[in-house]
Every structure is written in C-alpha cells, then in structure tokens.
Design a protein around this motif. Structure first.
Motif, PDB file in Angstrom:
ATOM      1  N   GLU A   1      24.364  32.761  45.939  1.00  0.00           N
ATOM      2  CA  GLU A   1      23.667  31.720  45.713  1.00  0.00           C
ATOM      3  C   GLU A   1      24.262  30.775  44.905  1.00  0.00           C
ATOM      4  OE1 GLU A   1      19.712  33.097  44.648  1.00  0.00           O
ATOM      5  OE2 GLU A   1      19.144  33.648  47.007  1.00  0.00           O
ATOM      6  N   PHE A   2      24.724  31.279  43.734  1.00  0.00           N
ATOM      7  CA  PHE A   2      25.539  30.304  42.912  1.00  0.00           C
ATOM      8  C   PHE A   2      26.596  29.772  43.508  1.00  0.00           C
ATOM      9  CE2 PHE A   2      28.316  28.558  39.536  1.00  0.00           C
ATOM     10  CZ  PHE A   2      27.341  28.071  38.777  1.00  0.00           C
ATOM     11  N   CYS A   3      27.426  30.466  44.049  1.00  0.00           N
ATOM     12  CA  CYS A   3      28.621  29.650  44.661  1.00  0.00           C
ATOM     13  C   CYS A   3      28.314  29.048  45.765  1.00  0.00           C
ATOM     14  CB  CYS A   3      29.407  30.905  45.281  1.00  0.00           C
ATOM     15  SG  CYS A   3      30.177  32.335  43.891  1.00  0.00           S
ATOM     16  N   LYS A   4      27.425  29.157  46.479  1.00  0.00           N
ATOM     17  CA  LYS A   4      27.113  28.274  47.558  1.00  0.00           C
ATOM     18  C   LYS A   4      26.611  27.016  47.304  1.00  0.00           C
ATOM     19  CE  LYS A   4      26.325  31.036  51.657  1.00  0.00           C
ATOM     20  NZ  LYS A   4      25.159  32.414  51.374  1.00  0.00           N
TER      21      LYS A   4
ATOM     22  N   ASP B   1      22.678  41.703  42.245  1.00  0.00           N
ATOM     23  CA  ASP B   1      23.724  40.895  41.749  1.00  0.00           C
ATOM     24  C   ASP B   1      24.612  40.085  42.574  1.00  0.00           C
ATOM     25  OD1 ASP B   1      23.551  42.792  39.215  1.00  0.00           O
ATOM     26  OD2 ASP B   1      24.961  44.213  40.050  1.00  0.00           O
ATOM     27  N   LEU B   2      24.884  40.412  43.618  1.00  0.00           N
ATOM     28  CA  LEU B   2      25.620  40.009  44.840  1.00  0.00           C
ATOM     29  C   LEU B   2      24.933  38.793  45.300  1.00  0.00           C
ATOM     30  CD1 LEU B   2      28.687  40.262  45.575  1.00  0.00           C
ATOM     31  CD2 LEU B   2      27.734  41.526  47.539  1.00  0.00           C
TER      32      LEU B   2
ATOM     33  N   ASN C   1      27.593  25.591  44.380  1.00  0.00           N
ATOM     34  CA  ASN C   1      28.474  25.000  43.602  1.00  0.00           C
ATOM     35  C   ASN C   1      29.854  24.837  44.258  1.00  0.00           C
ATOM     36  OD1 ASN C   1      27.271  24.402  40.627  1.00  0.00           O
ATOM     37  ND2 ASN C   1      26.486  26.418  41.357  1.00  0.00           N
ATOM     38  N   ASN C   2      29.878  25.082  45.541  1.00  0.00           N
ATOM     39  CA  ASN C   2      31.146  24.818  46.637  1.00  0.00           C
ATOM     40  C   ASN C   2      32.378  25.817  45.860  1.00  0.00           C
ATOM     41  OD1 ASN C   2      32.815  23.793  48.462  1.00  0.00           O
ATOM     42  ND2 ASN C   2      33.696  22.215  47.075  1.00  0.00           N
ATOM     43  N   LEU C   3      31.651  27.100  45.605  1.00  0.00           N
ATOM     44  CA  LEU C   3      32.609  28.163  45.339  1.00  0.00           C
ATOM     45  C   LEU C   3      32.896  29.001  46.341  1.00  0.00           C
ATOM     46  CD1 LEU C   3      31.592  28.643  41.522  1.00  0.00           C
ATOM     47  CD2 LEU C   3      33.778  27.459  42.109  1.00  0.00           C
ATOM     48  N   LEU C   4      34.208  29.457  46.621  1.00  0.00           N
ATOM     49  CA  LEU C   4      34.198  30.754  47.584  1.00  0.00           C
ATOM     50  C   LEU C   4      34.101  31.886  46.785  1.00  0.00           C
ATOM     51  CD1 LEU C   4      37.628  29.480  49.180  1.00  0.00           C
ATOM     52  CD2 LEU C   4      35.401  29.445  50.284  1.00  0.00           C
ATOM     53  N   LEU C   5      33.441  32.870  47.494  1.00  0.00           N
ATOM     54  CA  LEU C   5      33.238  34.260  46.775  1.00  0.00           C
ATOM     55  C   LEU C   5      34.084  35.298  47.471  1.00  0.00           C
ATOM     56  CD1 LEU C   5      31.810  35.842  44.811  1.00  0.00           C
ATOM     57  CD2 LEU C   5      29.706  36.055  46.440  1.00  0.00           C
ATOM     58  N   TYR C   6      34.901  35.817  46.780  1.00  0.00           N
ATOM     59  CA  TYR C   6      35.677  36.635  47.562  1.00  0.00           C
ATOM     60  C   TYR C   6      35.748  38.161  46.706  1.00  0.00           C
ATOM     61  CZ  TYR C   6      40.501  39.035  48.080  1.00  0.00           C
ATOM     62  OH  TYR C   6      41.255  39.891  48.369  1.00  0.00           O
TER      63      TYR C   6
ATOM     64  N   ALA D   1      26.201  34.894  37.478  1.00  0.00           N
ATOM     65  CA  ALA D   1      26.038  33.566  37.765  1.00  0.00           C
ATOM     66  C   ALA D   1      26.218  32.789  36.543  1.00  0.00           C
ATOM     67  CB  ALA D   1      24.726  33.311  38.369  1.00  0.00           C
ATOM     68  N   SER D   2      25.487  33.447  35.334  1.00  0.00           N
ATOM     69  CA  SER D   2      25.619  32.355  34.239  1.00  0.00           C
ATOM     70  C   SER D   2      27.186  32.486  33.891  1.00  0.00           C
ATOM     71  CB  SER D   2      24.965  33.401  33.139  1.00  0.00           C
ATOM     72  OG  SER D   2      25.182  34.572  32.782  1.00  0.00           O
TER      73      SER D   2
END
Lengths: 341, 341, 341, 341
Positions: free
Chosen positions: D158-161, D152-153, D163-168, D114-115
């Motif tokens: 959480e960071f992606c959610k 880790d995941l 910050n409006n990022l998709l996690l693939y 996330a960092s």
C-alpha cells in the motif's frame, strides 16, 4: 599568427562581461534558481515561440549531449547519428560511457535522411539481439558546415513521430545554421520540429554555455536530477544565464553568427576564384577548401588552421573556421596571401 | 533579505572579472591549451611545492569528484566516504552512476579515521561477494564545518599507503580549512599526504572552477580522456584558468577564505554568548547553531539560511554560511538581531 | 521439420548428463570452488599447454564478452571489432552498456587484419577527443564461418604487442575453427598468441558453458570480482565445470566439432555441385549458400534455417548450421531435396 | 565432513536430471523460445493465479536482481533495501555497476517496514541533490532467515502504491518463506502484492535457475532486450525451463522447501533445549545459533558451516543452512554431537 582553427579562440562578447560585472555583487540563489536564469528561460521561451518549453543551461556540447541522452533512454535503447556527428566522432565515447550504443550512419553531407532511419530500423529488427533505436541525433550546422533545410527537418520529424523516435538537434552552431544564406529555417521551426535541441553560446559569442530546450515538458521529466548527477549543475547559474540574456536580448546571437558566416563566405569566394575545390558544400562558418600542399605551407606561416585530410600527394583539405570575433582585416589579409600563394 | 544560505551567492572577486576583460580578445588555443591554463598550472605546482603535480581545471565539485573516481577505479572497486561526505549525501548518486559503490561510514564529526578504514576493510573481506575498497574520499573542511589536522591526515595517509588505498581530498572549501584558526595544515602538506585533491574556487571567490591536483603523475594517467568523455573539457579553458591565476597570484585565495571564517566565528561567538549550543564543532565558514524556533522565525524575516534539522519541538539547528563576499555590517546587524530576538 | 537454424537445438552430449547424474548428490563447495571446477581448470591448463593460465567458467558468449571487456578496460578505452563481430552485431549493445565503445571495422571476410588495426589507431590519434583503442576482439571461427590461420593470428598478435593492445579471441565456435580442414592452428597456438580467449561449449556439445582462459595471470587480476558483480558466478559451479571435464577428458570436444564441420562440408559440396555460389567462404559448420528463392521455399517445407540476406529479386543467401548432434541421414535427405528442388 | 554451509551443495532433484535426459535430443528453438519455456511460463502463470504475468528464466539471483533493476529505473532513480539485503551486502556492487544507488536501511530483523520507507522518502526530498527512490527491494525469506507475513507485505504494498514506488521481492528462498510454520502468505498473495518477484530454484532443488515474474505487463516492457544485453539469455533455454516444469509440476517446490525448514527447525529445537540463544528469529532453513567457541570448534571437526559473527570472547553466532537434500540422519548426528559438545 592569426587563428582560423576554431570559433572559440576569443573570450566573450563584451556585453556579457559587462553584465557579469554589473550584476556581480547582487546576491542570488544558487544552482540555477537565480533571477537571471529565470529571466533567460522566459526570454528563450519567447524567442522559440514555445511557452511550454522546459529549459536548462549547461556548460558545453559534449556535456549537454550526454546528459540529454542519458536522461532520455532506457538501458537497451540506442542513438542514431551520422558518422561525422559530434557524438560519434569527437566525444571520446561520452554516449557509450552512459551505456548507450551510437549507431553511426555513413553520409555524404553529414546529414541524416528519413531513408537512413528507415534502413537502420530494418537492420535492427532482430529483437532482442540488437539494440532498440530510440533517439535520432542531428547537428545543425553539421560538423562539416552543411545545414538542414525546413523540408529536410520536416521529413525527419515526420518519420520520427511515426516511428516512436525522439528527434534531438545539436545546435552548437545553430546561429550559423539559421543565418546561412541558403537557410529557410527559423528558431521556432526548430522548436516545432524537434523534441529537444540545444542553442550553443560557446561557439557564438558566449564565454561558456549551451541552452537545452525541451519542446514538450514530458521529455524533460526529472532532467534536473540527471543534470546534477552528471556534474553539470553549476553553483553559480548566473554565469550561464547571463550569456543568453545578453545574446538574445536583441538580435545579437544572430548578428554574431551572420558575421562569422559572411567572413567564411568571403574566403570561400576567394578560394573559388582561385579555382580550388572544396571537400564539403558548406555555407556556414566552417569551410573545407582543398589546397595544394605548397599553398598550405605558405599560409601556415601566418595563420593557424587544421589540415583536415590528405587528398593526394600534392593537395589536402584544410578546415578554416571564422567566428563572431573574426577580424575582417585579417580575412582580407588571408585572401590576399591566398591569391599570392 | 541578506543571504547566509551559501557561499556562492555573489559572482566573483573583481580581479577575476577584470582579468577576463583585459584578456578577452587575445586569441588562444582551445580545450585547456591556452596560455593562462599553462601559467595557472605552473603557479599551482609552485604553491603546492610539487613540481611533479599534474593539474586540470574543472567546473564544479560533483563533476570533479565523479571524474576523478571514474578515472581511478576498475569496475569492482569502491569508495569509502563519511556518510555526511558530499559524494554520499549530496550528489544525486553521481558516483554510483559511474558504476562504483560508495561505502558510507557513520561518523560523529564528518571525518574519517584510520580505524574506520580498518573496520571497513575487515567488513569487505569476503571476496568476491563484496566490492573492493580502493579509494578513500575525505572533505576538508567537511560538510559540517570541521577540519582535519596534520596528524589526522598523516594517520589516514599512512593507513592508505599500507593498504593500497588511494587518498583523495575534496577541497571545495580547502581555503576555509587551511585558514581556520585551529588548522596546522598547509597546502603543501595536503599535496604530500594525499594522492590527489582539488582546490575549490567556486565557493571561495571564483565565478566557477576547481583545480584537481594529482600529486603523483601515475595516478593522472589518461585523465584527459575521461575529462573529455564526461563533458568537463571546456572549449574556453581560459575561463577556468584565470580564476586560479588571480586567486593564487598573491595570497588572495587564503585571505578571502580567512575573511569568511572570521565572519562565521564572529557570529559563533555571539551565539555562544547567548548560551546557544551548536550541532557541530565548526571552526570554518559553515556553522550550525541550535536556536529556539521563535528566534529562527524572527531572524528569517531579514536573513536567508537553511533550517538544517529539528532538534526537538522547540529548537532547531540552522546552517549559516559566510563567504569571501560577506558584508561585515550585515554580520553585525545579524548579531544585533540575534541578541534582541 | 529438421532444424539447421543453429547449433544449440539439442541438449548436451550424453556423457555430460551422465556425469551430472553420477555426481549429483556429492556435496561440494559453492561458487566455483567445487572439485570439478578445480579439475576442469587443471585439465584445460594442460590442454592449452599453459600452466600459468587463469581460467573461469561462464554461462554464455555475450556474458563472457561483456565481463572480460568490463574487467579489462578503463573508462575511456575502447574495443576494435569487425562489424560482423558478435559484440558489434548481435549483443544488444552489451559492451556499450558497460561503458565502452566498440569501433566497428568493415571487412570482406569477417576477419581483422593488422592493417585494419593500423588505420584504426591513426583515426584515433586526436587525443583526448576520441576513445583510446585498447582491446582487439576477434572470433574464430567468425560469425560468417571463416577462420584465422596461424599466420593471421601471428600477425595480429605481433601488432597488438607492439601497440599495447590486448588481443581477445571469442571461441564460441573454437572447436569448429580448429578442426576445419584448412586450419593450421592448435589450441596451444591460440593460448600463445592471444592475451585471453574463451572456449565455447554451448555450441559444441555442452548444455551450457564457456571457459575463459587468461593466458597471462596479470590480465586476470581481480576478474573474480567482476564475474560476481555482473551476475555470472553460479552457485553450483559444478554444472559448468562438468561440461568441460567431459568434453576435454579425451578428444570429444574436437571430434564433435569435426562432425559438425563434415556435415556442413557435405552440404557445401552438394551446393557447389548444383552450381550455386556462396556468400562467404566458410570451411566450418555455418555455411551461406545463395539459392534461388523457389528452392528456398521448397526446402523450407521440411527444414528450418535462416534466410540471411536478399541478393536480388530471385535469389537469397541462407544460413545453414550443423552441429555435434546433426543427424547424417537428415543431411543426406536435405542434399537429396536440394538436388531435386 | 557434512556440509551445512549452504543450500546449494548438491546438484538437482533427480526429476530434473531425468527430464533433461528424456528430452535431450528433441530439437528446440533457441533463446527461450523452446516448448519447455512456453510450458513452464504457462504453468507459473497458473500457480501464481495471474494470467497476465510476464515471465522470464534467468541463471542466478545476482543476475536477476541487477537486470530487473537496470531495466526498471531511469538514471537518477535508486533502490531502497535493508542493509542486510543481498543487493546491499553480497553482490559486489552489482546494482551500482548498473548506475544506481542502493539506499541501505538499518533493520533489526532484515525486513523493511512502511515507516522505513516513509523516513527514506523524507530524507530524499532535497531535489535534485539526492537520488529519487523508485524501487523497494525486499527478500523473502530474508538473508537472516526471517519472513514477511501477509500483513507486512500488504502494508508495504500500500505504501509503495501510494508513493509511486515499485515493490520487488527477491525470492531466492521463496519456497522456504512460504512453507515456514509461521507464514500466512501464498504464492498468489506475493503475485498480487508486488510489482515483480522472482522464484528461486537454485537454492531449492534446481541445478540452476530463477523465474522472474512481472505481475503487470507494463513493468516488463522490453525486458527481453535488457536480459540479452546483460548476458542472461541462454542459448539453451530448455535447461532453465525444465527446472521449473519439474519443480512446479506437482507440489515438489514446496515439499522440498518444507523439508529444509523442518530439518532446520529440528536443529533449532535442540539448540533451544541446550539453552543457547539465537542471533535472529529464523523460522526457515537458515538459523544463527550463538554457541560457545569450544562447542563450535568441536562441531567443526565433523561439519562445515560459517562462523557468522563474534559475539564476545567466548561465543559466536554460526550460520547453519539446511536444504531440500539435507540428510535427516546427518541432522540427527549433528544434534547428538551438539548435545555432547
């Protein structure tokens, strides 16, 4: 040689150049954050009667078309255009180069109708083996000089809304369309009936510049990124903004266009009087008379214009374009020469 | 507030605007076939000492970079750039949007060396699982104010020739590079040692405009098509051409750049005198002094500039840019305020 | 329900599956460097009579088309195809997604002629405002079942050579074309008269796989990179290679295709005997009889096939496809049901 | 020579080939509408504990990655990946060829944190001059053998959610990751914590095939179009579906992966026992021991593997890969040879 080849043979209306000189050394922020851009956007929001409009300034028509489309579509979505549409016929595959198919529709008058769209959707039903039509591209005036009436545009608008299609109007010659004698459309009609459209300055008195107007903010989301990505964000945005500030300060944009139309219609009347037919039914500043080749040859000695299309062995359609800067004495001279040819 | 944020805060050198007015109503062909374009190209061929050069005029740096690269590469070919290079750091993925990877190289001074290229080629040997490096992108001056010497450029040029790489130089600030006090490069050196480069006007006295110069005709093959396809072919090419006609008629382009450099070096000297260090070793019109945050705050009351990078809790690097239009009295005032801060 | 919808309803010819099992645990290099790929390429070079051919194996037709085209064209270059061509009608804008325009030509029989190409070149003369036609795409057999004769192909080939156009043949159903009763073309004719073509296995007995054959090494330069870039390089290349090893070991590829054609012609004869017309003049494994809607409804109770196109209120064209695996007893049953319908 | 170069040296698990033969002549619909595809999708929805999942089958990892990304992003949006990530290091610019920048992050262990994402977002704040990060690409197991824990995941998710990022998640070797001795992740954890991920079969017992799982239907909108457009829609979808039907019928997918891991860990233990270090801290089927060059040479006489990276003049890291098909007697032989080298 007097030039009837196009409507960008001269520079700009003097007001624009004067304003450029007057403001030249006033420091401004770059990349479209200058005061003139802010003012010009406010002015166009007022003139389009749409306080919600999101507006950007670009440098040319092909650039505007390709960026609007690249910004609006997902990978598998396609554009519907008349076959004569600028994106289909004259832009070196600019839209395809952004990854999108242009579905080209044969028309008689350069205009799309709701029925054309209906058939196109039916022909693109076999998902996922065909592209998904998503954006409808129209030009007003069209590339062959015709115009959309309010009823035409309303019908397209309704069809598009009902079928989840975006309606985009290329207004490279919007001034000429709206001031045509048979037009019943206004600038705010266009703003109400399309999702986005552009107002062309290059072909109507500007040195450079097209203003893209998104009529609903949500269709403009992140447009600034794509504008930059495709190389259209000028460091000196003042150059573009000042074109629109001057053209729309009063009624200049429309009076310039009206002049161009009047000049074309004057030639048109002379053509008709001589009994020559036309290739298209234009009421704007591009006309396509069909003349005997001998007449064309004669006129070509003194005037520049395109020979558009051979009709038969003895006659051809030509394209004559007038502009905001067309000199009426040269129009009169042309008419005289046409009469005597 | 006086603006040291960039070198495009003002309009254009008055000669350019005057020439635009003077030629305004002279009819010209469109799309770059006007007389001024023809003259300006001839002039630049002369100034670059290269009668073979093929030249086009474009509207901005990102546009030029993306079109040159899109036109030069096959699908699987990639560009090598310093990580600080404009195409890598500041163009919103413009190159990737044309389908090509930018291989970004970490550097200390914003410059690429032959050894960087050597390593990059080694790292891209596992064909076909990696892209094929094909074009080397450098900027002169760089984005952090440094410049390439003749030896630097010669070394890159030789490596590129030996390894079938195209060498392309982004000259958004070429004037500033060539007139830097420590530069030993000339315009014709650049023309001899690269495959293509552009001469930036926007950041050195032009209202708009970059001239791409292909030093060998074969690398320019069909460039006109791609120029049109990406929306860069202006209807009124006269606008761009006149910038270069005026800037290169005499030595104006270089004297304007020299002024910008001198102004920056004057501030630089004052910074050094105060004992402040620099982030980069610039000799051109962008300098990056590291100042105490309290000094920055104070200066910010009267001057616009970017705070570039926090160094620690108490000091930051700032970016100060001067230009052809920078007023020396304001430079003096800034220096005075710096001394007293 | 028996399926006449397509020629990929069954798996693969048993020889292929047996060979996969037989070789399954023999360790091989990945990414097409396995022994089977090497053998299969050698075999196809022999069968095409072209020791110079450069060959790769891919997974499907759309994939092959898009990669060949993306690999062959520069940004501004375009493809010419019949409007019924697979890339134009059935591939979801796959070619446009690689950035290239497909110029679609209306034809009566799904075939391009040199005269079509001539007209297309004339219509794309206004450089740089239009794309540059560079590659001609044809299918044999075509999407409507027709085939190219040797004279047809020779004429296209000569035109292309004289006009700097690449000639590419989509052979998704090449076996069916070459074994049609009225075909005078051989595999080595195709290799001699085109720049590149693919041999389709998926629709003629393979589980998966198309072999692209570049007839001159220079048109294949760096193709491996683009193959990988577009996601077509299988880790287990053995899967694709073994299809071709088995299909071309003897005459299997052609005997399978011949069977499909014979089955289609048997139905065709029955259709003619009943006095029904055809939409197209097919001699291969896709036929398009025009049947009364009542007959179609009746047949639809027992057989799957596409209703292709409404002809009028009472009759429609249907598409019937036979394959290497079509069961002759089901063909006889269909004919019987047709007679009685 | 025994091959430890990769995990795709053999064909497929025999169950798969047997099922292909068993079902070979059963007629099916084409293009993924066959019964086996329907069954396999249902099975994977069950195994991922997600009845909402939308699933498609593709042919390889690069293909899957590029289509998922092309389908998910708008023109100006970019991907964040570890520099060692497959899309960054090994796919020939496949993502850039779809128009999107890959922002490559240096990591020590091949994993994003996330960092890393936080810093990347900060570095891409200067809108619109930089791309907009929109999708985070991770691999599990990574390209250097490490794995993500549940913590880790969760942290990435959480960071992606937020910050409006998709996690693939690229699961080319998902089986190996989930069955690693130190893994606490399950298949349904992956389904819950990512937006989409793929389950790789090619490297774990399949002949071909990756299953892309969209965990929320809205991220899969119109994916079928893009799948077809990029050439990934196989005519005979049964080939892909049957891989997953067999691998997930019972626990086969995981037991095959576990075997590969156990074989690698057995070699790993022997390496440690000999006192050799490792380049990365792998617990899966790819290990990177650092061996004396003399030892490498000796082993190379009987075993195929990559020499990954020179460490110094005397030693190098090698990559050893085991698979579902790795023969334990050969592992034992290798260990013996290592001991004696």
């Amino acid at each position: 040689m007097y030039n009837f080849k196009n409507d960008y043979s001269e520079g700009a209306h003097p007001n624009i150049l004067n304003k450029l000189i007057e403001t030249n050394l006033i420091q401004q922020l770059g990349y479209g954050e200058d005061e003139y851009s802010i003012q010009a956007k406010a002015l166009l929001r007022e003139k389009t009667n749409n306080p919600e409009a999101v507006i950007y300034f670009l440098s040319g028509g092909t650039q505007t078309n390709l960026i609007v489309i690249a910004s609006s579509l997902r990978a598998h979505e396609a554009v519907i255009s008349a076959k004569t549409g600028h994106i289909s016929a004259n832009e070196t595959g600019a839209i395809e180069a952004t990854g999108h198919k242009v579905i080209a529709i044969e028309t008689t008058d350069g205009k799309l109708k709701a029925s054309d769209l209906q058939i196109t959707l039916q022909e693109h039903a076999l998902r996922p083996h065909v592209v998904k039509p998503r954006l409808v591209y129209i030009s007003n005036s069209t590339e062959i000089g015709t115009i959309y009436t309010k009823a035409d545009l309303l019908s397209l608008s309704e069809f598009c809304k009902a079928n989840n299609l975006l309606l985009y109007l290329d207004g490279a010659r919007l001034g000429h369309a709206l001031t045509a004698e048979n037009s019943d459309l206004t600038l705010s009609d266009v703003a109400q009936l399309t999702d986005m459209f552009y107002i062309g300055a290059t072909k109507n008195g500007g040195l450079i510049g097209e203003a893209i107007v998104f009529n609903r903010p949500e269709v403009a989301t992140d447009f600034d990124y794509v504008l930059k990505q495709r190389g259209a964000l000028l460091a000196k945005g003042r150059l573009l903004a000042i074109q629109f500030l001057e053209l729309f300060r009063d009624d200049l944009y429309f009076s310039l266009a009206r002049h161009a139309n009047v000049m074309a219609m004057k030639i048109s009347a002379a053509v008709k009087e001589k009994g020559y037919p036309f290739l298209t039914n234009s009421t704007t500043n591009q006309i396509f008379p069909i003349l005997p080749n001998t007449v064309i040859e004669k006129l070509n000695e003194k005037y520049l214009f395109y020979v558009w299309k051979a009709i038969d062995e003895k006659q051809s359609a030509v394209r004559l374009i007038t502009s905001w800067a067309t000199d009426e004495t040269m129009v009169d001279a042309f008419i005289e020469d046409l009469k005597n040819a």
